[in-house]
Design an enzyme around this catalytic site. Structure first.
Site, PDB file in Angstrom:
ATOM      1  CB  VAL A  61      -0.965   0.024   1.209  1.00 47.65           C
ATOM      2  CG1 VAL A  61      -2.043  -1.033   1.053  1.00 47.65           C
ATOM      3  CG2 VAL A  61      -0.207  -0.141   2.530  1.00 47.65           C
ATOM      4  NE  ARG A 118       3.359   7.276  -4.516  1.00 46.71           N
ATOM      5  CZ  ARG A 118       2.280   7.705  -3.888  1.00 46.71           C
ATOM      6  NH1 ARG A 118       1.446   6.838  -3.352  1.00 46.71           N
ATOM      7  NH2 ARG A 118       2.035   8.988  -3.772  1.00 46.71           N
ATOM      8  CG  ASP A 157      -4.378   0.262  -3.192  1.00 42.86           C
ATOM      9  OD1 ASP A 157      -5.441   0.006  -3.791  1.00 42.86           O
ATOM     10  OD2 ASP A 157      -4.099   1.389  -2.750  1.00 42.86           O
ATOM     11  CD  GLU A 172      -0.712   3.266  -9.380  1.00 43.63           C
ATOM     12  OE1 GLU A 172      -1.363   4.329  -9.260  1.00 43.63           O
ATOM     13  OE2 GLU A 172      -0.200   2.683  -8.403  1.00 43.63           O
ATOM     14  CG  HIS A 195      -2.972   4.394  -5.960  1.00 44.06           C
ATOM     15  ND1 HIS A 195      -1.815   4.818  -6.575  1.00 44.06           N
ATOM     16  CD2 HIS A 195      -2.900   4.873  -4.685  1.00 44.06           C
ATOM     17  CE1 HIS A 195      -1.082   5.512  -5.722  1.00 44.06           C
ATOM     18  NE2 HIS A 195      -1.724   5.561  -4.562  1.00 44.06           N
TER      19      HIS A 195
END
Length: 328
Positions: free
Chosen positions: A230, A232, A256, A261, A280
């Site tokens: 959680v 980066r 996440d 992304e 995210h």
């Protein structure tokens, strides 16, 4: 008005913008518009905190650069470019504290989902299949939280509350920590990795942490352990993680954040057994934008009154080290 403020946004504006506008001459700019408005501004609110546009739009003349940049996120890695970090006149602040409890709850949810195989249960439900199966306990399982900032501490406190055995990993080893008990330094990290059932990444992305979870680190993890990220995406060598999962060295992962992304459609992580992919959103809860806006407004008022700002980032390290202005 004390300041000329530029607000960088993408899809949303701050919900308390009328109050912000009462304290500063405010201009709203998209990534494309930022080069037009940033030079000569006194302050920048990076309401879209993942943007790489700030580095490209940053004025070449230091005298025209903003003296204060506030990032509406805990991570400030897109803002650690030399023209900003090398200018001692620029103060960088972040949203430290806003995401702590939401992310801690999310981590607990991910660990429960992995241990209880909720994704498998939901898939059986979708297929109308009745498949009873055993699940794992989480009580007394060992968790290593890698990253001892405010998010890592919130994670540690919540996991301890449900009976998990928690320790931390950070730059400085110590014992007697109120949240982690023991914090393992680099020398003790391989042994700690080999004992942990879950490794939770909550570290900021800096030059020192980029790629820190590589093939040797994954090989040092306990066989059958699980990784939760959680922090980066670039903290992890994703190909090495895919290999470790495919070879069965790890039982699973809950991710996440990712190097790119949105996660590319061709990534094998989408369909690997035992892997949970989320977009995210670990820190995004009801009214989270309101909390972000209120923190910025508090800092804007502090600046207008000449008081210390909250969440001042150490630009050499890339995160908040000591925050005397933070409410207790």
């Amino acid at each position: 008005m004390a300041d000329r403020l530029v607000v960088l946004y993408r899809d949303h504006l701050p919900p308390n913008r009328a109050r912000i506008e009462s304290l500063a001459e405010t201009v709203y700019a998209t990534e494309e518009e930022l080069p037009l408005f940033l030079p000569g501004a006194d302050a920048l609110l990076a309401w879209w905190p993942l943007s790489a546009a700030v580095a490209a739009a940053w004025p070449g003349d230091p005298a025209k650069a903003p003296r204060w940049v506030h990032v509406a996120a805990a991570g400030v890695d897109p803002f650690l470019f030399p023209a900003l970090t090398g200018n001692p006149e620029v103060v960088l602040t972040n949203a430290r504290g806003v995401y702590d409890r939401p992310i801690a709850e999310y981590v607990l949810g991910l660990i429960l989902s992995l241990a209880k195989d909720f994704p498998g249960t939901w898939e059986h439900q979708r297929r109308r299949e009745w498949r009873p199966s055993d699940s794992e306990r989480i009580g007394d399982r060992t968790v290593l939280v890698w990253g001892t900032g405010s998010i890592g501490r919130a994670v540690a406190r919540l996991l301890r509350a449900v009976g998990m055995r928690v320790s931390g990993a950070g730059r400085t080893p110590r014992t007697g920590d109120p949240d982690f008990g023991v914090v393992h330094g680099p020398a003790a990290l391989p042994e700690a990795l080999g004992e942990a059932d879950y490794v939770v990444l909550a570290a900021p992305l800096t030059p020192a942490t980029r790629g820190m979870v590589d093939a040797p680190v994954l090989a040092a993890m306990k066989r059958g352990a699980r990784l939760v990220n959680v922090g980066r995406g670039p903290l992890v060598d994703e190909q090495a993680l895919v290999d470790a999962l495919a070879q069965g060295r790890l039982a699973g992962a809950a991710l996440d954040v990712f190097t790119h992304e949105p996660l590319p459609m061709e990534s094998p992580l989408w369909e690997m057994p035992g892997v949970i992919v989320s977009p995210h959103t670990a820190g995004e809860v009801t009214d989270w934008r309101g909390d972000l806006g209120e923190l910025f407004l508090d800092n804007l008022i502090r600046r207008s009154e000449g008081r210390p700002l909250r969440n001042v980032v150490d630009k050499a390290l890339g995160y908040v080290v000591n925050d005397p202005a933070r409410p207790r």
